[in-house]
Design a protein around this motif. Structure first.
Motif, PDB file in Angstrom:
ATOM      1  N   ARG A 115       1.540   7.597 -13.179  1.00  0.00           N
ATOM      2  CA  ARG A 115       0.381   7.598 -12.294  1.00  0.00           C
ATOM      3  C   ARG A 115      -0.711   8.429 -12.919  1.00  0.00           C
ATOM      4  O   ARG A 115      -0.469   9.249 -13.816  1.00  0.00           O
ATOM      5  CB  ARG A 115       0.740   8.176 -10.922  1.00  0.00           C
ATOM      6  CG  ARG A 115       1.512   7.214 -10.040  1.00  0.00           C
ATOM      7  CD  ARG A 115       1.385   7.610  -8.587  1.00  0.00           C
ATOM      8  NE  ARG A 115       2.061   6.665  -7.716  1.00  0.00           N
ATOM      9  CZ  ARG A 115       1.971   6.690  -6.397  1.00  0.00           C
ATOM     10  NH1 ARG A 115       1.253   7.611  -5.796  1.00  0.00           N
ATOM     11  NH2 ARG A 115       2.596   5.790  -5.656  1.00  0.00           N
ATOM     12  N   GLN A 171      -3.617  11.450  -8.912  1.00  0.00           N
ATOM     13  CA  GLN A 171      -2.711  10.924  -7.895  1.00  0.00           C
ATOM     14  C   GLN A 171      -1.400  11.711  -7.871  1.00  0.00           C
ATOM     15  O   GLN A 171      -0.844  11.985  -6.797  1.00  0.00           O
ATOM     16  CB  GLN A 171      -2.420   9.448  -8.163  1.00  0.00           C
ATOM     17  CG  GLN A 171      -1.566   8.784  -7.084  1.00  0.00           C
ATOM     18  CD  GLN A 171      -2.247   8.788  -5.723  1.00  0.00           C
ATOM     19  OE1 GLN A 171      -3.368   8.301  -5.586  1.00  0.00           O
ATOM     20  NE2 GLN A 171      -1.585   9.328  -4.705  1.00  0.00           N
ATOM     21  N   THR A 172      -0.908  12.087  -9.039  1.00  0.00           N
ATOM     22  CA  THR A 172       0.317  12.885  -9.103  1.00  0.00           C
ATOM     23  C   THR A 172       0.125  14.211  -8.378  1.00  0.00           C
ATOM     24  O   THR A 172       0.969  14.634  -7.581  1.00  0.00           O
ATOM     25  CB  THR A 172       0.714  13.148 -10.570  1.00  0.00           C
ATOM     26  OG1 THR A 172       0.928  11.901 -11.229  1.00  0.00           O
ATOM     27  CG2 THR A 172       1.979  13.989 -10.651  1.00  0.00           C
ATOM     28  N   ASP A 221       0.073  13.712  -4.639  1.00  0.00           N
ATOM     29  CA  ASP A 221       1.409  13.473  -4.084  1.00  0.00           C
ATOM     30  C   ASP A 221       2.152  14.789  -3.872  1.00  0.00           C
ATOM     31  O   ASP A 221       2.765  15.022  -2.821  1.00  0.00           O
ATOM     32  CB  ASP A 221       2.211  12.577  -5.025  1.00  0.00           C
ATOM     33  CG  ASP A 221       1.706  11.144  -5.043  1.00  0.00           C
ATOM     34  OD1 ASP A 221       0.900  10.791  -4.157  1.00  0.00           O
ATOM     35  OD2 ASP A 221       2.104  10.379  -5.945  1.00  0.00           O
ATOM     36  N   SER A 257       0.450  17.009  -1.154  1.00  0.00           N
ATOM     37  CA  SER A 257       0.696  16.426   0.176  1.00  0.00           C
ATOM     38  C   SER A 257       2.119  16.730   0.633  1.00  0.00           C
ATOM     39  O   SER A 257       2.358  17.045   1.817  1.00  0.00           O
ATOM     40  CB  SER A 257       0.471  14.919   0.133  1.00  0.00           C
ATOM     41  OG  SER A 257      -0.864  14.611  -0.206  1.00  0.00           O
ATOM     42  N   HIS A 258       3.068  16.642  -0.259  1.00  0.00           N
ATOM     43  CA  HIS A 258       4.463  16.930   0.077  1.00  0.00           C
ATOM     44  C   HIS A 258       4.613  18.376   0.563  1.00  0.00           C
ATOM     45  O   HIS A 258       5.289  18.636   1.576  1.00  0.00           O
ATOM     46  CB  HIS A 258       5.338  16.690  -1.156  1.00  0.00           C
ATOM     47  CG  HIS A 258       6.774  17.073  -0.962  1.00  0.00           C
ATOM     48  ND1 HIS A 258       7.697  16.237  -0.366  1.00  0.00           N
ATOM     49  CD2 HIS A 258       7.457  18.209  -1.283  1.00  0.00           C
ATOM     50  CE1 HIS A 258       8.875  16.830  -0.333  1.00  0.00           C
ATOM     51  NE2 HIS A 258       8.757  18.027  -0.886  1.00  0.00           N
ATOM     52  N   TYR A 315      10.479  13.520  -9.756  1.00  0.00           N
ATOM     53  CA  TYR A 315       9.262  12.934  -9.198  1.00  0.00           C
ATOM     54  C   TYR A 315       9.302  11.435  -9.433  1.00  0.00           C
ATOM     55  O   TYR A 315       9.136  10.954 -10.555  1.00  0.00           O
ATOM     56  CB  TYR A 315       8.008  13.538  -9.853  1.00  0.00           C
ATOM     57  CG  TYR A 315       6.726  12.838  -9.432  1.00  0.00           C
ATOM     58  CD1 TYR A 315       6.263  12.898  -8.116  1.00  0.00           C
ATOM     59  CD2 TYR A 315       5.986  12.107 -10.364  1.00  0.00           C
ATOM     60  CE1 TYR A 315       5.099  12.255  -7.738  1.00  0.00           C
ATOM     61  CE2 TYR A 315       4.811  11.454  -9.992  1.00  0.00           C
ATOM     62  CZ  TYR A 315       4.374  11.527  -8.672  1.00  0.00           C
ATOM     63  OH  TYR A 315       3.224  10.891  -8.295  1.00  0.00           O
ATOM     64  N   TRP A 316       9.580  10.696  -8.362  1.00  0.00           N
ATOM     65  CA  TRP A 316       9.485   9.235  -8.395  1.00  0.00           C
ATOM     66  C   TRP A 316       8.229   8.871  -7.609  1.00  0.00           C
ATOM     67  O   TRP A 316       8.178   9.081  -6.384  1.00  0.00           O
ATOM     68  CB  TRP A 316      10.706   8.588  -7.744  1.00  0.00           C
ATOM     69  CG  TRP A 316      11.914   8.626  -8.616  1.00  0.00           C
ATOM     70  CD1 TRP A 316      12.223   7.810  -9.649  1.00  0.00           C
ATOM     71  CD2 TRP A 316      13.021   9.540  -8.497  1.00  0.00           C
ATOM     72  NE1 TRP A 316      13.431   8.149 -10.199  1.00  0.00           N
ATOM     73  CE2 TRP A 316      13.948   9.216  -9.506  1.00  0.00           C
ATOM     74  CE3 TRP A 316      13.310  10.609  -7.654  1.00  0.00           C
ATOM     75  CZ2 TRP A 316      15.136   9.903  -9.696  1.00  0.00           C
ATOM     76  CZ3 TRP A 316      14.482  11.305  -7.833  1.00  0.00           C
ATOM     77  CH2 TRP A 316      15.382  10.944  -8.835  1.00  0.00           C
ATOM     78  N   PRO A 317       7.219   8.372  -8.260  1.00  0.00           N
ATOM     79  CA  PRO A 317       5.938   8.111  -7.587  1.00  0.00           C
ATOM     80  C   PRO A 317       6.114   7.289  -6.312  1.00  0.00           C
ATOM     81  O   PRO A 317       6.696   6.212  -6.330  1.00  0.00           O
ATOM     82  CB  PRO A 317       5.138   7.333  -8.646  1.00  0.00           C
ATOM     83  CG  PRO A 317       5.706   7.821  -9.950  1.00  0.00           C
ATOM     84  CD  PRO A 317       7.162   8.035  -9.693  1.00  0.00           C
ATOM     85  N   GLY A 318       5.624   7.856  -5.227  1.00  0.00           N
ATOM     86  CA  GLY A 318       5.660   7.166  -3.947  1.00  0.00           C
ATOM     87  C   GLY A 318       7.017   7.154  -3.275  1.00  0.00           C
ATOM     88  O   GLY A 318       7.171   6.581  -2.196  1.00  0.00           O
ATOM     89  N   LYS A 319       8.023   7.772  -3.897  1.00  0.00           N
ATOM     90  CA  LYS A 319       9.374   7.712  -3.328  1.00  0.00           C
ATOM     91  C   LYS A 319       9.960   9.094  -3.040  1.00  0.00           C
ATOM     92  O   LYS A 319      10.304   9.404  -1.915  1.00  0.00           O
ATOM     93  CB  LYS A 319      10.299   6.937  -4.260  1.00  0.00           C
ATOM     94  CG  LYS A 319       9.935   5.460  -4.417  1.00  0.00           C
ATOM     95  CD  LYS A 319      10.936   4.754  -5.329  1.00  0.00           C
ATOM     96  CE  LYS A 319      10.575   3.281  -5.495  1.00  0.00           C
ATOM     97  NZ  LYS A 319      11.522   2.568  -6.403  1.00  0.00           N
ATOM     98  N   ARG A 320      10.081   9.922  -4.093  1.00  0.00           N
ATOM     99  CA  ARG A 320      10.820  11.161  -3.910  1.00  0.00           C
ATOM    100  C   ARG A 320      10.238  12.277  -4.743  1.00  0.00           C
ATOM    101  O   ARG A 320       9.878  12.095  -5.904  1.00  0.00           O
ATOM    102  CB  ARG A 320      12.288  10.959  -4.290  1.00  0.00           C
ATOM    103  CG  ARG A 320      13.183  12.142  -3.960  1.00  0.00           C
ATOM    104  CD  ARG A 320      14.609  11.869  -4.410  1.00  0.00           C
ATOM    105  NE  ARG A 320      15.496  12.959  -4.088  1.00  0.00           N
ATOM    106  CZ  ARG A 320      16.720  13.081  -4.553  1.00  0.00           C
ATOM    107  NH1 ARG A 320      17.216  12.141  -5.352  1.00  0.00           N
ATOM    108  NH2 ARG A 320      17.483  14.110  -4.218  1.00  0.00           N
TER     109      ARG A 320
END
Length: 585
Positions: free
Chosen positions: A423, A427-428, A431, A434-435, A534-539
């Protein structure tokens, strides 16, 4: 025998009628082969030339490194950057022993083969003519005989092969150089050829009034393991007249004393080297524990327990062989019924063998205040060459921090943004922020001004969205953000964590003493968050922060000793994962 740093080359000239100078028949056997001087009528004096003598380690040879220093430094900087395997199911562990080696295994560069590495010594002695033919074959190799003898040390060649080489040199040059003689001595010591060591030592005593550190070290090593071990003590005294002996010099003499049951002398030498701020080699400490298994003495017991406390105070980790010696010594103490177990410690800090909780990794208030004051003085306000920022910018940042409430997490924005190449960096970072923001934590993100200019990697809408979830401070593009990271985290209080894969070793090195560096490393391991998955959009997942300190520790009836596993390569900033648990039943 006097001592000096060699600034000249001492040539061992051809020695006619060598039997007049060398008292033992073995000298005739050895140097008749080397010098072939039966028909000389006189003894030539020693001469000097411009070449310097080079100390030789009997256990090592000169090898090309696979990486230059700058390449290693660059590789260390890349540890915090993204790689293609960031979605690997194996968790990332920054401080565990062997982690750096595993991370770099796919980045190793091919070994560079040199002409030196291409030379292999013959398996049997050669005649002078055969050596000359071989020398001609490798005529492009500078100082053929030196390189060949180094390779003999590497391949542990037969002493007779080395003698035949020296015979060729003596025939061709008319002398044996100091350096070459010392290399031959190194080979003799490596193979524990004591008779040969004695011969060379006696010749050196007779022919050279001055030596350099490498020769003294070799002679001390060779003599200390023999029945002439007291002569090694005399050489140690010679070194002390002009410089501090090395820890290996002391260690060899200590082992010589212990092997001959001169335990009080070994104590004296040990405490003398500590007073000189020399850190003993692990095999020196092992010699004490191995002696303790056979000698039951209260003073020796007190010394051995003192060694364990020394390991604790200096954050020294025994290797597996020393650990085993410690274990066997405890189990041999009469009437105390100690039993040792190998284990790992859970994340909670509880030993699964004895159910004892290990010491907390978190600093107490006094320790924290000491560290905070030192960091501000020596790293942020001091002359830290790695700071790379201006006093004006630093002052601006300090005002920024002091005008905001304490933070819970300080984030190295660029470091986190580069954790994935799947990504864009903006964006990274969004993410991850936001987490963390979902947990109602006060967040500070440290960035640089180029993040605001708009680019494929730093899209303005995404940066703006991230700014709504955390406070930001944008430093100049040329600034180093580590000082900001340290200051903001320490200023916010002992609860505050920081998020980065950067190891901060340059700044740790700027601290003035071992105690402060120990506190820094302890604080770092207890406060540094590392993104492990870090799995983009997942975990998103972070490496667990340890709750216990990795040092030797005791409660009186238990000892817990972290140790280095034999086949695990641990970098200096990592800690062992294996422990010896000792219980008194």
């Amino acid at each position: 025998m006097a001592f000096f740093y060699v600034s000249s080359f001492l040539g061992l000239q051809t020695l006619g009628k060598y039997h007049l100078f060398w008292p033992a028949p073995r000298f005739q056997q050895l140097f008749a082969i080397i010098f072939r001087l039966h028909n000389r009528e006189h003894v030539k004096s020693f001469i000097t030339t411009s070449q310097s003598a080079v100390p030789v380690d009997p256990n090592t040879t000169h090898m090309l490194s696979t990486k230059t220093r700058s390449e290693r430094r660059d590789g260390e900087k890349r540890e915090g950057m993204a790689r293609g395997d960031t979605s690997s199911p194996h968790p990332f562990s920054l401080f565990s022993a062997g982690a750096a080696k595993r991370r770099s295994k796919n980045q190793e560069e091919p070994f560079m083969i040199s002409k030196r590495n291409g030379i292999q010594p013959p398996e049997k002695p050669l005649s002078v003519e055969e050596w000359e033919e071989l020398r001609e074959e490798f005529k492009a190799v500078s100082k053929f005989e030196y390189v060949m003898l180094e390779q003999m040390i590497k391949y542990n060649s037969s002493i007779d092969v080395a003698k035949s080489l020296l015979s060729m040199v003596a025939t061709r040059k008319g002398d044996i150089s100091y350096n070459l003689l010392v290399k031959y001595l190194a080979l003799c010591i490596k193979q524990e050829q004591l008779a040969e060591v004695f011969d060379v030592f006696d010749i050196i005593k007779l022919r050279f009034k001055t030596l350099e550190p490498g020769a003294y070290s070799l002679l001390i090593k060779g003599l200390s393991g023999s029945d002439r071990w007291r002569e090694a003590l005399l050489l140690l005294e010679e070194i002390k007249k002009v410089m501090t002996p090395s820890k290996a010099n002391y260690g060899d003499c200590i082992k010589g004393a212990l092997n001959n049951q001169e335990i009080n002398l070994a104590y004296e030498l040990y405490h003398e080297m500590l007073a000189k701020e020399l850190i003993p080699n692990l095999d020196t400490l092992q010699a004490f524990f191995d002696t303790g298994k056979c000698v039951k003495d209260d003073q020796l017991k007190s010394e051995l327990l003192g060694i364990l406390l020394y390991l604790r105070e200096n954050q020294i980790y025994p290797g597996e062989t020393l650990m085993q010696s410690i274990k066997l010594w405890f189990e041999s103490i009469p009437g105390e019924k100690w039993k040792g177990y190998i284990t790992t410690i859970t994340n909670s800090g509880k030993c699964p063998v004895c159910n004892q909780h290990l010491e907390t990794i978190h600093l107490n208030e006094e320790e924290y205040n000491i560290l905070k004051a030192k960091i501000i003085k020596d790293v942020i306000q001091g002359t830290d060459v790695f700071r790379k920022t201006t006093p004006q910018e630093l002052e601006e940042f300090r005002n920024f921090v002091e005008n905001h409430p304490p933070y819970d997490i300080v984030i190295d924005g660029l470091n986190v943004a580069k954790v994935s190449n799947r990504r864009s960096e903006s964006q990274t970072l969004l993410d991850v922020v936001s987490h963390l923001a979902q947990k109602n934590l006060r967040l500070l993100v440290l960035g640089r001004k180029h993040m605001l200019t708009g680019s494929p990697n730093w899209k303005r809408p995404i940066v703006a969205a991230t700014q709504k979830k955390a406070d930001f401070f944008f430093a100049e593009n040329v600034s180093e953000d580590d000082p900001f990271l340290l200051y903001a985290t320490l200023h916010s209080g002992n609860h505050c964590k920081f998020l980065t894969r950067d190891l901060l070793r340059d700044h740790k090195a700027c601290l003035p003493d071992n105690l402060t560096r120990h506190l820094f490393f302890k604080w770092q391991r207890g406060h540094q968050m590392v993104l492990s998955h870090y799995w983009p959009g997942k975990r998103i997942k972070f490496q667990p922060i340890p709750t216990y300190d990795t040092v030797v520790q005791t409660t009186g009836d238990t000892w817990h000793i972290p140790y280095d596993e034999q086949l695990v390569e641990r970098y200096s900033y990592e800690v062992p994962t294996k422990w010896l648990c000792l219980q008194r039943k």
